[in-house]
Design an enzyme around this catalytic site. Structure first.
Site: not given
Length: 167
Positions: A115-117
Site C-alpha cells: 500500500i502507498c503510504l
C-alpha cells in the site's frame, strides 16, 4: 496528524523507547518486547471501543509479520490477508504493508500489493522515530488506507463481498 478521534486513539498507544532494528541482536529483543506490548494495548483498546479490525503475528525472529485485517462496509465484512517484513534499517524506515489480493486493483498501491503510504504516513513516521512502532503503523497507516480505499473499490465493483460472489 488527522482528526481528534485519531489523535485520541494514537495517544492511547504506548510509545516505544528502544531504537533498535533486526541487526541489533540484544536490543532488537527489547524492541520486539515493546512492539508486542504496544500492539496488545492497541488491540485491547480497539476491542473495548468495538473497533476490532486486525490480527498480526510474526515469525520467531520478529522480522516477518502476517495476519488478517477486515473492513465492515454496509454491514458486510471484507477480510484481507496482510504481510510485511521489518526493514534492516527499522525503525528509521517504516515497514511496507502488503495486501496481496488487492495487488493492481488501486492506484494507491505498489507492485506486489504494497500500500502507498509515502505522502501522509512516512513523514509522520520519520518525525517520530523511534517512538512509533507497528501499532502506530496499523493505526496511522493501514487503518486510514483501508477506510479510503475499500469503500471506493467496492463502489467501483473492483471487489465484491465473498457471499455475493458465491451466489
Amino acid at each position: 496528524m488527522a482528526d481528534e478521534a485519531t489523535r485520541r486513539v494514537v495517544s492511547e498507544i504506548p510509545v516505544l523507547k528502544t531504537n533498535a532494528g533486526p541487526r541489533d541482536r540484544e536490543l532488537w529483543v527489547q524492541r520486539l518486547k515493546e512492539e508486542y506490548q504496544s500492539l496488545i494495548r492497541y488491540v485491547e483498546n480497539n476491542k473495548n471501543a468495538d473497533n476490532d479490525w486486525f490480527r498480526l503475528e510474526s515469525n520467531k525472529e520478529g522480522t516477518r509479520w502476517f495476519g488478517k485485517c477486515w473492513y465492515i462496509h454496509d454491514l458486510l465484512k471484507y477480510e484481507f490477508d496482510i504481510e510485511f517484513d521489518i526493514p534492516i534499517t527499522y525503525p528509521t524506515t517504516a515497514p511496507e504493508i502488503a495486501v496481496p489480493e488487492l495487488d493492481g486493483k488501486t492506484a494507491k498501491m505498489y507492485r506486489g500489493g504494497k500500500i502507498c503510504l509515502t505522502d501522509h504516513f512516512k513523514p509522520l513516521w520519520a518525525r517520530n522515530v523511534p517512538k512509533f512502532g507497528l501499532a502506530h503503523l496499523m493505526a496511522l497507516g493501514l487503518g486510514p488506507w483501508l477506510a479510503v480505499e475499500i469503500p471506493d473499490l467496492i463502489q467501483k465493483g473492483v471487489i465484491q463481498h465473498k457471499e455475493k460472489c458465491s451466489q
